[in-house]
Structure formats: C-alpha cells, structure tokens
Enzyme design. Structure first.
Site, short mmCIF file in Angstrom:
data_model
loop_
_atom_site.label_atom_id
_atom_site.label_comp_id
_atom_site.label_asym_id
_atom_site.label_seq_id
_atom_site.Cartn_x
_atom_site.Cartn_y
_atom_site.Cartn_z
N MET A 274 1.21 13.74 -14.78
CA MET A 274 0.21 12.60 -15.17
C MET A 274 -1.22 13.10 -14.68
O MET A 274 -2.22 12.59 -15.25
CB MET A 274 0.44 11.15 -14.84
CG MET A 274 1.66 10.81 -15.60
SD MET A 274 1.71 10.57 -17.12
CE MET A 274 0.45 9.33 -17.37
N ARG A 275 -1.26 14.31 -14.05
CA ARG A 275 -2.59 14.51 -13.52
C ARG A 275 -3.62 14.96 -14.62
O ARG A 275 -5.10 14.47 -14.78
CB ARG A 275 -2.65 15.69 -12.49
CG ARG A 275 -4.07 16.07 -11.75
CD ARG A 275 -3.80 16.88 -10.98
NE ARG A 275 -3.30 16.36 -9.44
CZ ARG A 275 -2.07 16.85 -8.80
NH1 ARG A 275 -1.29 17.83 -9.85
NH2 ARG A 275 -1.57 16.33 -7.94
N ALA A 276 -3.10 15.56 -15.67
CA ALA A 276 -4.00 15.79 -16.72
C ALA A 276 -4.56 14.73 -17.41
O ALA A 276 -5.79 14.77 -17.88
CB ALA A 276 -3.28 16.79 -17.82
#
Length: 675
Positions: A274-276
């Site tokens: 989910m970092r993107a």
C-alpha cells in the site's frame, strides 16, 4: 563558500526539478531517487535545491535543530526553555558511500554509560540533516544496512541509537535525495520501494539544448557569483512559491474521486503493498499546492503516477522501470468522476516545474535513440534498445541466441570465513550478524560485548576502590563483539562460446543458466565479471562490476562459433582475478566455468587447459564447472576440468534449486581437499 549553480538555470530535466520541488513542499512524499547516466546534472540539481530552501528557526545551541515553536520533547539536548532561537539556512548534508553506521546515526560513549549512567551522545549525519536535505550520491553503492537505517529514519521522522540497553532518540525529518548510475549496480526492489519518487534522467539528444547546457556551464565556471546574480530574480520567485505552496498544503482537499483513481491505478499496475497508494496521494496533494489549487485534479493523479509507480513495478534486475501511459490514461478515464474539472484551472501542459501548472507528464519524445518515430530508428533497434544483429560470416561464427527462461538456483558459496563487503553469499566476519565471540576493540567501540566486558572488569573492582553498586569500568575492560554474517563475492563467469556450444537450443539453455546465476548474484549483492573464449582467444566481455544488468546485456549479444581455446579463457580469468585482488583484496572470488570441457586449437590444448586450471587450485580459488555436454555419448571432460580446478562439476539440469541440494557441500569439501 562556493556559490552553487542556480536551480532555475538547469536546462531541461523538468521531471527531476519537479520531483525535487514537490519534496521541498511536502517532505512526507518520501524523497527522490534520481537514476541516470553520468554527466546529466543529477548532483548539480540536488545541490542547487539547497539554496532555494527557506531559512529555518532553531533553538540556540541545540545540536538537533529543534524548532523553537514546537521543540522535540525527547531531544537529547532538552528540555528547551522558551525563547533563545536563531535563524539559519537549511542544511544540505552529504552522506559518503564509505560512511560507518556510527557516522550516520551517531554514537554513544559506552564507557561513560556503564560507569556513570550518563547518555553521552555524539550526533551523526541524521541529526545534522534534520529540517534540511540529506543527499546520498551513488546510493546504490551504499551498504544495504545503512540504506535500511536511512530509509527507516526518513519514514519515521526519528533516529534511534541503541547500545546494550542504552538508547537515544532524536527527531530526523529531512528531504532525502539519492542519485545513482544504474551501470554501477541496482538497488534491491525492497529498497527502491522505500523511495517516494524516482526520476530517470538522460542527456538531451537535441543539439540546441546541449549547446545551451555548455554555454551556461562555461559562464558559471568563469564567474560563479556573477552567473548566480543573473538568475537571482528567478531563484527568488521559486523560493517564494515553495513557501506559498507549503502554507497552502494543509488546505488541499483530496476528494473521493481522486482517491479512487489512485487506488485503481495502483491495482491496475499490480503494485505490491500500500506504500504506492500513500505516496501517490501525498504527491498529488503536493502537486495541487504547487499549482496554487486546493483541489486535486486528474492531471495531478496522472503526474503522481508517473513519478511514484515506475520503479515499484520492477520485479527483478533485468526489468526496465517504466509505465504504460496508454494504460494509465485508460484507468484514470474509467475511474474519473462525473464532473469534469474546470478547464480554466488546467495547467499549461507545456509548462515545466517553474510554470503556472508545475510541470506534467514525461518529456516529449526526441529524435534519436531516446524517442521519435519507430521507423526512423536504425535497423536492429526496437523500443530504443539495440538488438542482437547477425554477425559476419566466417570462422564458423553464428549470430547470438536468446537466453531461455531463467530459473531459481541453489546458492554457491566460497568456503571458509571471509571479511569482504556485506552481502548474502558466503560466511564472513561482519559488523552485523550473530555474535560469535569478543575481542579488544581496534579504534572506537561500536558493538559492546557486555558479558565479556563485565568479566574483564570484575577481578579489579576491589583494587579500583569500588564501594557502591556501580561497576568501575575502564577503557581496557571494554570488549568488542565479533559477529558473523554474510559477504558478497566476486562471481567470475568463464563462458565457452565456441562452435561446440553453438547449437541454437543448447546455447539458449546455457545463457538461461548463466542468466539465472546472474539473478542470484544480484540478490546476494555480488560483483560479477564475464570472460568468454572462442576462435583463437579469450576476451573480458565485462570487467568486474556491481551491475548485473550490464552482464545480462553482454550475455544476450554474445555470438558463438570457432575453436575452443579453453586454456586462453582460464588464463584470462586468472589475470582478471589477479588485478581484482589488488583493487579489492577482501572480496573473495568464485569462478563459474560454463563449458562442455572440450579444448581445441593450438598444440596440446588439453594439457595446456589442465595446467591453467591447476593455477586456480594452487591458489585455493573456489570454482564450479557447469557441464554443458549433451547427447547420448558423453566424454566427461567437464568433470575432469573440475578436478584440475579443485572444484566440482554440475550439469545444467542439476543447477536448478531442487536438484543440487548437496552442491555447496561438494564445493566446500573439494576446496578443502585441494587446500
């Protein structure tokens, strides 16, 4: 003090400038990784940005640059009394490639901590960079554990230093910028993902733009102060715009439509984790603030995707980072809201980062190798990359065969205990790993062995006049923990490209095997080199390097044909190791010979090959022979070669991970017998 090159005087490189400015507006974006060939103004642009950063107010005499408006309650120099502050320019701190962990995060005085209970702390570069810029040139050459520490601090906004239960924490919020030349080696995908944005830079192929680059550089070198004065007005405008965007940033609204577009884009491009999504959201918000808007529009999401996603789609070192812009546009259109954005608010699509819209998209295609009409490219080029061309006929030479699909291999390691660069292949004494013993420190103490220190100090307590509960510890009592971890090695491939290997299907399998070993070398942080032999001699197709991409490219274009000068290949490999031993004596080699074992050409080729192989055995060089012999009748020459080398032989089929469980043991056992 040297006058920096003005940021606004950098020619072109719109995406690079925009990414840097967005991080100046919102450091929460997560920093910038700048990838590109040498001589493309990477370092110049980063150093120029520091002059645009607004001044910061700091608590007087605080080594950690606390904000007087909201000082860090956990500051080691605190607590801070109200008042007493000063203004200074934002710092740009450079992290050298050879820096130690203590230089990066700071160091504790262990002796005072044990004997006096005092947290005597010497700040590191992370403390110096707080509320400024931390710049790492050649970040791909930095040791992995330092990159991990660096990125952890950037993500958490704080740095922690712990030594045997004594810990210090301080704030560390900074704009992180790393630059790298991919030819010198890649970052692991896990580390790539930790950088917020990535920008690919390349020199322009447009003659007029190149002329302007040279003109400005010469003018700056002749009179740095005068050149900077000519750009002072533009610099002041950008500096004021950064300040305005930072003030506007908390008011920017990220609506549900934009959030859906961000989530749909990350899902469409199969980005892990989910970092993107989070980085895209922060980048799109910063883009809106930079453009002077309080609403995030579709063009902000698009630009954020172009900056935040390409490097996160890289699955292995042979994948080129990039993004299918047609697919991106289709995804954004599919998940766009009902209301079209106000056309009056659309930024000028041709404006760069200094224009009213803040830049957008990728640079327009240029003529030449980087863009332009596909039909205008030279024959044999596709997608801007040179393709293998048929080689001239003669001497039995054949054109290059493509490699088969790579596979997972078992680890090949060098026996014994080394002291080379940190990696993941062979056992070594390292700064990080499991504790195996203790010794007197050489220089400053970095890893305390508490039990050994207490044991050394205990017999002297009465003589030192101990009267209380504390332990009287002196410098001579301190013991450094010795640790065992893993090192990276030099994996030198010696590949037979002669006519006996030239059958298409066979050479394809050979290249697939070498490609698989290259992938393994990338994951284990090795240096690699490539020696090939065919015809009348051998050549160093790739000198030892950290770039497995370069090795894969050389392998892909490798032609075959001619005789088999095996001895020449081995002797050339021996010369490569001799030179590399002078350059990097701590890095131990592993020689991988890929051949069917045949030797032809010249007088007594088999005897010459045997004598050359015994040079490696005499020096204790670890080696593996990948036996490429095929067919119903096999001569077993590769096995004989392995015996002469003091190594072991393995067939192409046995090279796969499920088939060679005992290979490492065989390599080590054979090498010990040879020693």
């Amino acid at each position: 003090m040297t006058t920096p090159f003005p940021f606004t005087a950098v020619v072109g490189q719109d995406d690079l400038r925009l990414a840097l400015l967005l991080n100046a507006v919102s450091p929460a974006v997560g920093g910038v990784l700048v990838r590109g060939e040498k001589g493309t103004a990477k370092s110049t642009a980063v150093r120029a940005l520091s002059a645009l950063m607004p001044e910061v107010d700091v608590v007087s005499e605080c080594r950690f640059s606390c904000d007087p408006g909201s000082p860090d309650p956990g500051c080691p120099d605190g607590p801070h009394e109200p008042g007493g502050f000063a203004s200074r320019p934002a710092r740009m701190v450079e992290l050298p490639v050879g820096a130690s962990e203590d230089r990066l995060v700071g160091a504790l005085d262990i002796e005072r901590a044990l004997s006096e209970g005092v947290k005597a702390f010497e700040p590191g570069l992370l403390a110096d960079a707080h509320r400024g810029i931390l710049y790492v040139d050649e970040v791909n050459l930095l040791h992995d554990h330092l990159v991990d520490l660096l990125l952890d601090a950037a993500a958490m906004g704080a740095s922690y230093v712990e030594r045997e239960g004594v810990s210090v924490r301080h704030a560390a919020r900074f704009l992180l910028v790393g630059t790298m030349n991919p030819e010198e080696g890649e970052l692991r995908p896990q580390l790539l993902d930790r950088f917020g944005l990535t920008v690919e830079v390349a020199a322009s192929r447009e003659p007029e733009q190149r002329v302007e680059v040279v003109r400005r550089r010469l003018a700056y070198d002749d009179d740095p102060a005068g050149f900077a004065a000519r750009w002072a007005e533009e610099e002041a405008d950008v500096r004021a715009r950064i300040v305005a965007a930072k003030k506007l940033l908390p008011s920017v609204r990220l609506g549900d439509d934009a959030l859906r577009q961000i989530a749909a884009t990350c899902a469409a491009f199969e980005v892990d984790g989910m970092r993107a999504d989070i980085v895209m959201a922060r980048t799109a918000t910063a883009l809106a603030a930079w453009a002077g808007r309080t609403d995030v529009l579709a063009e902000d999401v698009r630009q954020a995707a172009l900056l935040a996603l390409p490097h996160r789609r890289r699955r292995n070192p042979f994948d080129a980072p990039g993004l299918d812009e047609d697919k991106l546009d289709e995804t954004l259109e599919e998940f766009s809201g009902d209301d079209d954005p106000d056309p009056d608010l659309d930024p000028d699509p041709d404006s760069g980062p200094d224009g009213p819209g803040g830049g957008g998209g990728q640079p327009a295609p240029e003529d030449g190798p980087q863009g332009g009409d596909q039909e205008a490219r030279p024959e044999g080029e596709q997608d801007g990359q040179p393709q293998p061309q048929p080689q001239p006929s003669g001497a039995g030479e054949q054109s290059a065969a493509r490699a088969s699909e790579p596979f997972r291999t078992k680890v090949l390691s060098v026996p014994g205990l080394g002291e080379g660069a940190a990696g993941r292949r062979s056992r070594a004494r390292t700064e990080h790993g499991r504790t195996t013993g203790a010794r007197r420190p050489k220089g400053s103490l970095t890893k305390l062995h508490l039990a050994a220190t207490v044991q050394a100090a205990a017999p002297h307590q009465r003589a030192r006049g101990r009267s209380g509960p504390g332990l009287v510890v002196r410098r001579d009592d301190l013991r450094q923990a010795t640790r065992e971890g893993r090192e990276g090695n030099l994996v030198l491939f010696v590949v037979d490209a002669s006519g006996s290997m030239a059958a298409r299907q066979r050479m394809s399998a050979v290249k697939g095997a070498v490609l698989s070993l290259l992938l393994d070398a990338y994951q284990r942080r090795d240096k690699v080199g490539l020696v090939t032999f065919r015809g009348s001699g051998a050549e160093v197709a790739l000198p030892p390097t950290s770039s497995v991409d370069a090795a894969a490219a050389r392998l892909e274009s490798l032609p075959t044909g001619g005789r088999t000068p095996l001895s020449a290949g081995l002797l050339r490999a021996h010369d490569v190791l001799r030179v590399e031993r002078l350059r990097d004596p701590a890095r131990r080699p592993l020689v991988v010979v890929v051949t069917d074992g045949r030797a032809t050409g010249g007088p007594e080729p088999v005897a010459l090959a045997g004598r050359a192989a015994r040079l490696f055995a005499a020096e204790g060089v670890a080696s593996v022979v990948v036996d490429c012999e095929s067919g119903p009748v096999r001569l077993g020459l590769a096995g004989q070669l392995a015996g002469e080398l003091g190594g072991t032989a393995v067939t192409l089929d046995e090279l796969r991970a499920d088939s060679i469980a005992g290979l490492v043991k065989d390599v080590q056992g054979t090498s010990r017998r040879a020693a």
